[in-house]
Design an enzyme around this catalytic site. Structure first.
Site, mmCIF file in Angstrom:
data_model
loop_
_atom_site.group_PDB
_atom_site.id
_atom_site.type_symbol
_atom_site.label_atom_id
_atom_site.label_comp_id
_atom_site.label_asym_id
_atom_site.label_seq_id
_atom_site.Cartn_x
_atom_site.Cartn_y
_atom_site.Cartn_z
ATOM 1 N N GLU A 259 3.706 22.292 18.439
ATOM 2 C CA GLU A 259 2.779 22.576 17.220
ATOM 3 C C GLU A 259 2.184 22.022 16.085
ATOM 4 O OE1 GLU A 259 2.937 27.210 17.710
ATOM 5 O OE2 GLU A 259 3.521 27.033 19.827
ATOM 6 N N HIS A 277 -1.672 29.711 18.870
ATOM 7 C CA HIS A 277 -0.018 30.073 18.550
ATOM 8 C C HIS A 277 -0.645 31.645 17.466
ATOM 9 C CE1 HIS A 277 4.134 30.121 17.903
ATOM 10 N NE2 HIS A 277 3.600 31.332 17.385
HETATM 11 P P1 NAD Z 1 12.895 40.531 22.832
HETATM 12 O O1 NAD Z 1 14.119 39.719 22.488
HETATM 13 O O2 NAD Z 1 13.218 42.321 22.607
HETATM 14 O O3 NAD Z 1 13.097 40.434 24.090
HETATM 15 C C1 NAD Z 1 13.683 39.042 25.023
HETATM 16 C C2 NAD Z 1 14.018 39.345 26.644
HETATM 17 O O4 NAD Z 1 14.119 37.858 27.205
HETATM 18 C C3 NAD Z 1 15.140 40.358 26.423
HETATM 19 O O5 NAD Z 1 15.092 41.429 27.341
HETATM 20 C C4 NAD Z 1 16.111 39.653 27.321
HETATM 21 O O6 NAD Z 1 17.520 40.277 27.145
HETATM 22 C C5 NAD Z 1 15.431 38.293 27.652
HETATM 23 N N1 NAD Z 1 16.158 37.863 28.525
HETATM 24 C C6 NAD Z 1 17.170 36.582 27.192
HETATM 25 N N2 NAD Z 1 16.928 35.512 28.761
HETATM 26 C C7 NAD Z 1 16.685 35.763 29.903
HETATM 27 C C8 NAD Z 1 17.255 34.964 30.609
HETATM 28 N N3 NAD Z 1 17.529 33.499 31.031
HETATM 29 N N4 NAD Z 1 16.097 35.129 31.871
HETATM 30 C C9 NAD Z 1 15.290 36.334 31.989
HETATM 31 N N5 NAD Z 1 15.554 37.136 30.667
HETATM 32 C C10 NAD Z 1 16.197 36.958 29.479
HETATM 33 O O7 NAD Z 1 12.016 39.854 22.401
HETATM 34 P P2 NAD Z 1 10.282 39.980 22.091
HETATM 35 O O8 NAD Z 1 10.013 40.525 20.862
HETATM 36 O O9 NAD Z 1 9.738 40.943 23.594
HETATM 37 O O10 NAD Z 1 9.861 38.691 21.912
HETATM 38 C C11 NAD Z 1 10.062 38.153 23.601
HETATM 39 C C12 NAD Z 1 8.844 36.608 23.577
HETATM 40 O O11 NAD Z 1 7.952 36.237 22.479
HETATM 41 C C13 NAD Z 1 9.814 35.105 21.982
HETATM 42 O O12 NAD Z 1 9.559 34.060 23.075
HETATM 43 C C14 NAD Z 1 10.118 35.895 21.001
HETATM 44 O O13 NAD Z 1 9.933 34.386 20.451
HETATM 45 C C15 NAD Z 1 7.697 35.459 21.565
HETATM 46 N N6 NAD Z 1 6.957 35.891 20.270
HETATM 47 C C16 NAD Z 1 5.918 35.189 20.259
HETATM 48 C C17 NAD Z 1 5.255 35.370 19.096
HETATM 49 C C18 NAD Z 1 3.736 34.536 19.073
HETATM 50 O O14 NAD Z 1 3.285 35.121 17.585
HETATM 51 N N7 NAD Z 1 3.390 33.794 20.379
HETATM 52 C C19 NAD Z 1 4.667 36.220 18.647
HETATM 53 C C20 NAD Z 1 6.713 37.128 18.843
HETATM 54 C C21 NAD Z 1 7.347 37.126 19.682
#
Ligand code: NAD
Length: 525
Positions: A259, A277
């Site tokens: 990105e 994003h």
């Molecule tokens: P979180 O930590 O609350 O949840 C992540 C989940 O993924 C957890 O429940 C974990 O158990 C699960 N997990 C981990 N490894 C796994 C696997 N191998 N298989 C299946 N599940 C698995 O995080 P969140 O706050 O829900 O964020 C989720 C994603 O969104 C992250 O990648 C974060 O970086 C991304 N995010 C993106 C933006 C954006 O602007 N696009 C903003 C915020 C978060």
């Protein structure tokens, strides 16, 4: 009290701090030299992502007690340098979850009804009614890969549309899923059954390229992929190929491997809805992030309550120093257990023996959880927030203490109960020595708890060490130590190896194929 706000934050943030009678210097984008000068008498600094809080900047702020990052990731803060100075680094996890979840739902609807394409055609003056035949999302299956904060919010939001939601997340409790009306499935089932797959897991070594050619080929024809998590969860070339071949009907992508995007093949495809994003770019998320961070900062400076800290245990420096070897042991026991299973964790039992029972055991259970969660979760887990994270995830914690010294004067026993059974380890710290593993699943053993370990469960019979050594030798893997323990006909082997190159699944498979070996796992602590 002086707080420097170095990036662009909502005015409400500064107002909340000024209401305490504190001096707030809110000037976004000032030159670094100016910032250093302004930090000379500051108690706290608040940033978003623009300001890099480097070791040099921290050094220029001798009074600094808190670095508050209004957002989730703390990549722009030198946490190590801050921790070395005892400076609390705090963030605002989860403040943007709703915004991200709403975008994911919007993307599902865009894919179902081809809205971006229809709009683009209208803007070219075209009326292509037939081309934009869509489908309802009612009764369609949404597969969530990751059921954490954002995944759960998505599940709640699509339920009123009548979507059926399945999820793959090995680390969330069955109860949390049940309460949401979500069926937990394996990753293979997720791909086989879903009409839409939305990604909500962190990016790490085990999730990189999770959506790849092989999985897409096995998916339902016409599947649609939504990604608001991280770009490298998808093999972008494979996804573009699958879309062009008609196997994948469409994709909505907010995040990309690089990105801003360099290879623009995916975003140019008519079946792809792309955005730069922006999932967290809403007025509300920015405001909420500001409020959450400022409130936590205020509570820390005013009342000494540490919340949302990514680096700080809530104890005096003296006590922390006394407990440090056990915290390291506990963290490694947690990491060890977390890598021994991929089954759903239901409860964690931590029992302290001997003189440990009278110490600040709270730190120990938190350290076990930190070790367990760190490789799994996308947000920082520290001693301060580990228990809360476990609670959020429906994991029951059972702590118990015994003043009986057993074989060791200071022993920690940790038992993980999963949906499929129990895993149990014990560790001890001998005077000033590194942590040692003294028991695995009821079998006594004595091995250093550090580095890369291959853990074997085998039947106690002659020749096993030789056979294991032969397999590892053939693969060019050097053995450091080989600890063997036995109880009845059961034996456990803990082989420390020099992992000069990552040990692959094929090596473990070869070990498991040995007649005496029932299980072989790689554990890194
Ligand atoms: P979180 O930590 O609350 O949840 C992540 C989940 O993924 C957890 O429940 C974990 O158990 C699960 N997990 C981990 N490894 C796994 C696997 N191998 N298989 C299946 N599940 C698995 O995080 P969140 O706050 O829900 O964020 C989720 C994603 O969104 C992250 O990648 C974060 O970086 C991304 N995010 C993106 C933006 C954006 O602007 N696009 C903003 C915020 C978060």
């Amino acid at each position: 009290m002086k707080i420097v706000i170095a990036d662009d934050l909502p005015a409400s943030a500064a107002d909340l701090l000024r209401a305490e009678g504190w001096t707030v210097d809110a000037t976004p984008g000032r030159p670094v030299e100016q910032l250093k000068a302004d930090l000379a008498d500051a108690d706290a600094i608040m940033v978003r992502s623009a300001t890099k809080v480097t070791a040099e900047l921290i050094e220029a702020a001798p009074k600094l007690r808190v670095i508050a990052r209004a957002g989730t990731g703390v990549d722009n803060v030198d946490v190590k340098a801050a921790s070395a100075r005892g400076i609390v680094v705090m963030n605002a996890p989860g403040a943007n979850s709703i915004s991200v979840a709403e975008l994911a739902v919007g993307q599902i609807l865009c894919l179902a009804r081809h809205l971006p394409g229809a709009d683009a055609a209208m803007k070219q003056g075209k009326w292509e009614k037939k081309k934009f035949m869509g489908e309802e999302i009612r009764d369609k299956v949404l597969g969530l890969a990751g059921l954490g904060r954002i995944g759960q919010e998505v599940a709640r939001r699509v339920a009123p549309f009548g979507m059926r939601v399945i999820a793959h997340d090995p680390f969330i409790s069955a109860q949390v899923a049940e309460d949401l009306g979500v069926e937990l499935v394996t990753l293979d089932e997720l791909f086989a059954r879903a009409d839409y797959i939305s990604l909500h897991m962190p990016s790490n070594a085990s999730t990189k390229n999770l959506v790849n050619a092989e999985r897409l080929a096995k998916a339902k024809k016409g599947i649609r992929i939504i990604n608001t998590a991280r770009g490298d969860l998808i093999d972008e070339g494979a996804l573009a190929d699958a879309i062009e071949a008609g196997q994948v009907a469409g994709a909505a992508l907010d995040v990309f491997a690089k990105e801003p995007t360099v290879d623009q093949r995916l975003q140019m495809l008519p079946q792809v809805v792309a955005s730069p994003h922006v999932a967290a770019s809403t007025r509300e998320a920015q405001e909420l992030v500001g409020i959450e961070t400022t409130t936590a900062l205020r509570d820390c400076l005013r009342d000494g309550i540490i919340r949302n800290a990514v680096n700080f245990p809530s104890v005096s420096p003296e006590e922390y120093a006394r407990m440090a070897p056990f915290i390291i042991l506990a963290e490694r026991l947690g990491a060890f257990l977390g890598q021994m299973t991929t089954d759903r964790i239901e409860s964690l039992g931590v029992r302290y023996y001997g003189e440990l029972a009278s110490g600040k055991t709270d730190l120990i259970v938190s350290a076990v959880l930190v070790g367990l969660f760190r490789p799994i979760l996308s947000t920082s887990v520290s001693a301060v927030n580990a228990k809360a994270v476990a609670q959020e995830r429906g994991i029951e914690i059972i702590e118990s203490q015994s003043s009986r010294p057993r074989n060791y004067t200071r022993l920690i026993s940790v038992k993980l109960t999963t949906s499929k059974g129990e895993h149990w380890v014990e560790g001890a710290v001998f005077d000033k020595a590194a942590p040692r593993l003294v028991q695995v699943n009821g079998v006594p053993v004595d091995a250093a708890l550090e580095g890369s370990l291959i853990v074997l469960a085998n039947s106690d019979q002659p020749g096993v060490i030789g056979e294991v050594g032969t397999v590892l030798g053939r693969q060019g893997i050097n053995i450091g130590t080989f600890a063997l323990g036995r109880s009845g006909s059961e034996a456990v082997g803990v082989v420390s190896i020099d992992e000069t190159k990552p040990v692959g699944e094929s090596v473990l498979a070869e070990l498991r194929a040995l007649p005496a070996v029932r299980d072989a796992r790689l554990v890194r602590v």
